[in-house]
Design a protein around this motif. Structure first.
Motif, PDB file in Angstrom:
ATOM      1  N   PHE A   1       0.823  -1.220   0.000  1.00  0.00           N
ATOM      2  CA  PHE A   1       0.000   0.000   0.000  1.00  0.00           C
ATOM      3  C   PHE A   1       0.856   1.269   0.000  1.00  0.00           C
ATOM      4  CE2 PHE A   1      -4.194   1.751   0.412  1.00  0.00           C
ATOM      5  CZ  PHE A   1      -4.050   2.947   1.103  1.00  0.00           C
ATOM      6  N   THR A   2       2.079   1.166   0.575  1.00  0.00           N
ATOM      7  CA  THR A   2       2.927   2.365   0.656  1.00  0.00           C
ATOM      8  C   THR A   2       4.017   2.362  -0.415  1.00  0.00           C
ATOM      9  OG1 THR A   2       4.362   1.248   2.218  1.00  0.00           O
ATOM     10  CG2 THR A   2       2.589   2.593   3.150  1.00  0.00           C
ATOM     11  N   ALA A   3       3.879   1.473  -1.420  1.00  0.00           N
ATOM     12  CA  ALA A   3       4.891   1.446  -2.493  1.00  0.00           C
ATOM     13  C   ALA A   3       4.479   2.391  -3.625  1.00  0.00           C
ATOM     14  CB  ALA A   3       5.021   0.025  -3.040  1.00  0.00           C
ATOM     15  N   TRP A   4       5.461   3.049  -4.257  1.00  0.00           N
ATOM     16  CA  TRP A   4       5.159   3.972  -5.371  1.00  0.00           C
ATOM     17  C   TRP A   4       4.347   3.273  -6.460  1.00  0.00           C
ATOM     18  CZ3 TRP A   4       5.666   8.782  -4.217  1.00  0.00           C
ATOM     19  CH2 TRP A   4       6.775   9.281  -3.515  1.00  0.00           C
ATOM     20  N   GLU A   5       4.674   1.993  -6.721  1.00  0.00           N
ATOM     21  CA  GLU A   5       4.027   1.322  -7.856  1.00  0.00           C
ATOM     22  C   GLU A   5       2.632   0.805  -7.509  1.00  0.00           C
ATOM     23  OE1 GLU A   5       6.917   0.489  -6.604  1.00  0.00           O
ATOM     24  OE2 GLU A   5       6.779  -1.520  -5.714  1.00  0.00           O
ATOM     25  N   TYR A   6       2.237   0.900  -6.227  1.00  0.00           N
ATOM     26  CA  TYR A   6       0.903   0.378  -5.868  1.00  0.00           C
ATOM     27  C   TYR A   6      -0.188   1.177  -6.584  1.00  0.00           C
ATOM     28  CZ  TYR A   6      -3.194  -1.084  -3.220  1.00  0.00           C
ATOM     29  OH  TYR A   6      -4.429  -1.574  -2.880  1.00  0.00           O
TER      30      TYR A   6
ATOM     31  N   SER B   1       1.650  23.456  -4.782  1.00  0.00           N
ATOM     32  CA  SER B   1       1.129  23.336  -6.152  1.00  0.00           C
ATOM     33  C   SER B   1       1.738  22.145  -6.869  1.00  0.00           C
ATOM     34  CB  SER B   1       1.426  24.617  -6.948  1.00  0.00           C
ATOM     35  OG  SER B   1       0.821  25.716  -6.309  1.00  0.00           O
ATOM     36  N   LEU B   2       3.048  21.985  -6.738  1.00  0.00           N
ATOM     37  CA  LEU B   2       3.735  20.884  -7.417  1.00  0.00           C
ATOM     38  C   LEU B   2       3.249  19.530  -6.887  1.00  0.00           C
ATOM     39  CD1 LEU B   2       5.914  19.901  -9.394  1.00  0.00           C
ATOM     40  CD2 LEU B   2       7.580  20.119  -7.537  1.00  0.00           C
ATOM     41  N   LEU B   3       3.072  19.437  -5.573  1.00  0.00           N
ATOM     42  CA  LEU B   3       2.594  18.178  -4.987  1.00  0.00           C
ATOM     43  C   LEU B   3       1.186  17.854  -5.491  1.00  0.00           C
ATOM     44  CD1 LEU B   3       3.868  18.646  -1.307  1.00  0.00           C
ATOM     45  CD2 LEU B   3       4.879  17.203  -3.087  1.00  0.00           C
ATOM     46  N   MET B   4       0.373  18.890  -5.684  1.00  0.00           N
ATOM     47  CA  MET B   4      -0.997  18.660  -6.176  1.00  0.00           C
ATOM     48  C   MET B   4      -0.991  18.140  -7.607  1.00  0.00           C
ATOM     49  SD  MET B   4      -3.234  19.112  -3.845  1.00  0.00           S
ATOM     50  CE  MET B   4      -4.731  19.116  -4.781  1.00  0.00           C
ATOM     51  N   THR B   5      -0.174  18.758  -8.477  1.00  0.00           N
ATOM     52  CA  THR B   5      -0.170  18.290  -9.882  1.00  0.00           C
ATOM     53  C   THR B   5       0.488  16.916  -9.962  1.00  0.00           C
ATOM     54  OG1 THR B   5       1.729  19.748 -10.172  1.00  0.00           O
ATOM     55  CG2 THR B   5      -0.328  20.476 -11.102  1.00  0.00           C
ATOM     56  N   ALA B   6       1.490  16.677  -9.136  1.00  0.00           N
ATOM     57  CA  ALA B   6       2.121  15.351  -9.125  1.00  0.00           C
ATOM     58  C   ALA B   6       1.102  14.287  -8.721  1.00  0.00           C
ATOM     59  CB  ALA B   6       3.299  15.329  -8.163  1.00  0.00           C
ATOM     60  N   ALA B   7       0.248  14.619  -7.768  1.00  0.00           N
ATOM     61  CA  ALA B   7      -0.787  13.666  -7.323  1.00  0.00           C
ATOM     62  C   ALA B   7      -1.879  13.527  -8.384  1.00  0.00           C
ATOM     63  CB  ALA B   7      -1.386  14.132  -6.001  1.00  0.00           C
ATOM     64  N   ASP B   8      -2.256  14.669  -8.992  1.00  0.00           N
ATOM     65  CA  ASP B   8      -3.352  14.670  -9.970  1.00  0.00           C
ATOM     66  C   ASP B   8      -3.000  13.829 -11.199  1.00  0.00           C
ATOM     67  OD1 ASP B   8      -5.461  17.418 -11.224  1.00  0.00           O
ATOM     68  OD2 ASP B   8      -5.830  15.295 -10.954  1.00  0.00           O
ATOM     69  N   LEU B   9      -1.702  13.773 -11.532  1.00  0.00           N
ATOM     70  CA  LEU B   9      -1.254  13.052 -12.729  1.00  0.00           C
ATOM     71  C   LEU B   9      -0.729  11.654 -12.418  1.00  0.00           C
ATOM     72  CD1 LEU B   9       0.687  15.992 -14.389  1.00  0.00           C
ATOM     73  CD2 LEU B   9      -1.460  15.002 -15.172  1.00  0.00           C
ATOM     74  N   SER B  10      -0.892  11.225 -11.153  1.00  0.00           N
ATOM     75  CA  SER B  10      -0.158  10.027 -10.705  1.00  0.00           C
ATOM     76  C   SER B  10      -0.526   8.741 -11.446  1.00  0.00           C
ATOM     77  CB  SER B  10      -0.361   9.822  -9.198  1.00  0.00           C
ATOM     78  OG  SER B  10      -1.736   9.793  -8.884  1.00  0.00           O
ATOM     79  N   ASP B  11      -1.680   8.701 -12.114  1.00  0.00           N
ATOM     80  CA  ASP B  11      -1.989   7.497 -12.908  1.00  0.00           C
ATOM     81  C   ASP B  11      -0.891   7.232 -13.942  1.00  0.00           C
ATOM     82  OD1 ASP B  11      -5.584   8.008 -13.048  1.00  0.00           O
ATOM     83  OD2 ASP B  11      -4.356   6.808 -11.688  1.00  0.00           O
ATOM     84  N   GLN B  12      -0.232   8.324 -14.393  1.00  0.00           N
ATOM     85  CA  GLN B  12       0.789   8.166 -15.437  1.00  0.00           C
ATOM     86  C   GLN B  12       2.108   7.626 -14.897  1.00  0.00           C
ATOM     87  OE1 GLN B  12      -0.304   8.262 -18.489  1.00  0.00           O
ATOM     88  NE2 GLN B  12      -2.216   8.730 -17.436  1.00  0.00           N
ATOM     89  N   THR B  13       2.181   7.474 -13.555  1.00  0.00           N
ATOM     90  CA  THR B  13       3.435   6.983 -12.944  1.00  0.00           C
ATOM     91  C   THR B  13       3.337   5.501 -12.585  1.00  0.00           C
ATOM     92  OG1 THR B  13       2.773   7.348 -10.633  1.00  0.00           O
ATOM     93  CG2 THR B  13       3.655   9.253 -11.832  1.00  0.00           C
ATOM     94  N   LYS B  14       2.199   4.888 -12.953  1.00  0.00           N
ATOM     95  CA  LYS B  14       2.004   3.481 -12.569  1.00  0.00           C
ATOM     96  C   LYS B  14       2.373   2.563 -13.731  1.00  0.00           C
ATOM     97  CE  LYS B  14       0.192   4.982  -8.651  1.00  0.00           C
ATOM     98  NZ  LYS B  14       0.866   4.879  -7.352  1.00  0.00           N
ATOM     99  N   ARG B  15       2.231   1.250 -13.543  1.00  0.00           N
ATOM    100  CA  ARG B  15       2.618   0.301 -14.594  1.00  0.00           C
ATOM    101  C   ARG B  15       1.820   0.608 -15.867  1.00  0.00           C
ATOM    102  NH1 ARG B  15      -0.677  -2.406 -10.856  1.00  0.00           N
ATOM    103  NH2 ARG B  15      -2.643  -3.118 -11.810  1.00  0.00           N
ATOM    104  N   TRP B  16       2.369   0.217 -17.000  1.00  0.00           N
ATOM    105  CA  TRP B  16       1.847   0.583 -18.311  1.00  0.00           C
ATOM    106  C   TRP B  16       0.348   0.330 -18.463  1.00  0.00           C
ATOM    107  CZ3 TRP B  16       1.358   3.294 -22.362  1.00  0.00           C
ATOM    108  CH2 TRP B  16       0.778   2.799 -23.548  1.00  0.00           C
ATOM    109  N   LEU B  17      -0.106  -0.876 -18.126  1.00  0.00           N
ATOM    110  CA  LEU B  17      -1.509  -1.208 -18.390  1.00  0.00           C
ATOM    111  C   LEU B  17      -2.450  -0.304 -17.592  1.00  0.00           C
ATOM    112  CD1 LEU B  17      -1.429  -5.101 -18.743  1.00  0.00           C
ATOM    113  CD2 LEU B  17      -1.867  -3.357 -20.507  1.00  0.00           C
ATOM    114  N   SER B  18      -2.078   0.048 -16.357  1.00  0.00           N
ATOM    115  CA  SER B  18      -2.933   0.916 -15.533  1.00  0.00           C
ATOM    116  C   SER B  18      -2.934   2.330 -16.086  1.00  0.00           C
ATOM    117  CB  SER B  18      -2.442   0.931 -14.079  1.00  0.00           C
ATOM    118  OG  SER B  18      -2.290  -0.383 -13.604  1.00  0.00           O
TER     119      SER B  18
END
Ligand code: EPV
Ligand code: MG
Ligand code: ZN
Length: 344
Positions: free
Chosen positions: A25-30, A228-245
């Motif tokens: 749950f606390t891993a970046w890739e989760y 602000s940066l933390l918000m956009t990083a969170a808002d876009l976080s789907d793009q930081t997950k594995r390819w299929l997700s």
């Protein structure tokens, strides 16, 4: 309103440690949406607790339960901008607070941590799956209310957040001293407004300067820039997950864009290429979006916080997948490449 039994059930749930939801749950890739949907409110409670916010700010568990259930009710069900997005964005904020030790390293204080998690949960409240410019073009009620100040949707998301906090038994900030209460609301407002793409683009130069010169927590401007940066990083976080997700998330964004394009055509307006299902070539658009918007965000995060470099690396890996897809599609020159089938 939220029913009494719903609240009691959530409140009674021993949310316990976050490991109950997943060992990673606390891993970046989760990928937080891998957790079954009915457990998302409990996972949100567990994040507030795990960050020590419930104890630090004297939040009643039943109040937090009602608040989270009201927020979930406050989201509509467009393809992308629904509660699953809000929950995912809040989860990534939790990951940053936890893995970058933002409070322990004194980059942020407890009040900012509470503001960030709450702002993420509320940042797209009552989203209709359409953009700010569509509000103005369609002369929506929201445009008449907010277009003079810009950030039409984001001002509405904040207004909805305040409404929920002012609902009986839902004010998680009620135990804060007046000064902290005002400051927290002010920060939540700034954080939600920061998720307006045009505001984000307007501070990019300042963000780059801060990243190269180093974050100075003693400077109020630096703290606002970091929010602000933390918000956009969170808002876009789907793009930081594995390819299929991340590909699946992009598919949902384009479903929203294309239905907005359809509405614009019905209104007699020409949609932008990105919104036009007949003209859009998604792999190219996604490469542009990653290059112009997402990658710079995670590159800045990586230079400010070395522990974030793997997030940037995964986003770059996803961009390479889009590049491969673009090459395959244009080589095949398939007719269906213009539509959403490119995902299947
Ligand atoms: C997969 C993916 N593709 C996107 C492609 C294009 C755009 C876009 O807005 N292009 C500008 C045009 C419309 C004038 C956004 C995309 N997008 C977002 C997103 C991020 C947002 O806000 C911040 C965080 C500030 C960037 C705000 C809204 C959204 Cl939908 N989330 N995922 C995506
Ligand atoms: Mg938004
Ligand atoms: Zn969002």
């Amino acid at each position: 309103q939220v029913s009494r039994e719903e609240t009691d059930q959530l409140c009674a749930e021993n949310t316990g440690s976050v490991a109950r939801y997943s060992s990673s749950f606390t891993a970046w890739e989760y990928f937080p949406r891998d957790l079954e949907e009915r457990r998302w409110p409990a996972a949100v409670l567990a994040m507030y607790e795990d960050l020590g916010l419930v104890h630090r700010f004297g939040i009643e568990r039943s109040t937090l339960a009602r608040f989270v259930l009201m927020v979930r009710k406050g989201y509509r069900d467009p393809p992308y901008h629904n509660f699953s997005h809000a929950y995912s964005v809040a989860h990534f904020a939790y990951l940053m607070l936890k893995n970058l030790q933002l409070v322990e390293s004194r980059c942020l204080d407890d009040l900012e941590s509470l503001s960030l998690l709450t702002a993420c949960l509320c940042h797209d409240l009552d989203h209709r799956g359409t953009t700010n410019s569509f509000q103005v073009a369609s002369r929506s009620v929201l445009a008449s209310l907010y277009s003079s100040e810009g950030s039409v949707m984001e001002q509405h998301h904040f207004a909805q957040s305040v409404c929920i906090l002012n609902t009986d038994g839902c004010n998680i900030l009620s135990e804060l001293p007046p000064k902290d209460y005002t400051q927290c609301l002010d920060m939540v407002r700034g954080m939600i407004l920061a998720t307006d793409l045009s505001r984000h683009l307007s501070i990019m130069t300042e963000l780059e300067a801060m990243a190269s010169g180093g974050y100075r927590s003693c400077e109020p401007r630096h703290r606002r820039l970091l929010h602000s940066l933390l918000m956009t990083a969170a808002d876009l976080s789907d793009q930081t997950k594995r390819w299929l997700s991340s590909k699946k998330a992009a598919k949902l964004v384009y479903r929203e864009f294309f239905s907005q394009g359809d509405m614009e055509k019905q209104m007699g307006n020409d949609p932008s290429e990105m919104m036009d299902r007949e003209r859009a070539f998604i792999p190219k658009l996604q490469i542009q979006f990653l290059d112009d918007i997402a990658l710079p965000v995670y590159s800045l995060m990586g230079s400010l916080f070395p522990a974030c470099e793997e997030v940037y690396a995964q986003t770059k890996a996803n961009r390479r997948c889009w590049q491969r897809m673009a090459d395959i599609c244009s080589r095949r020159n398939a007719t269906n490449v213009q539509s959403i089938d490119v995902f299947d």
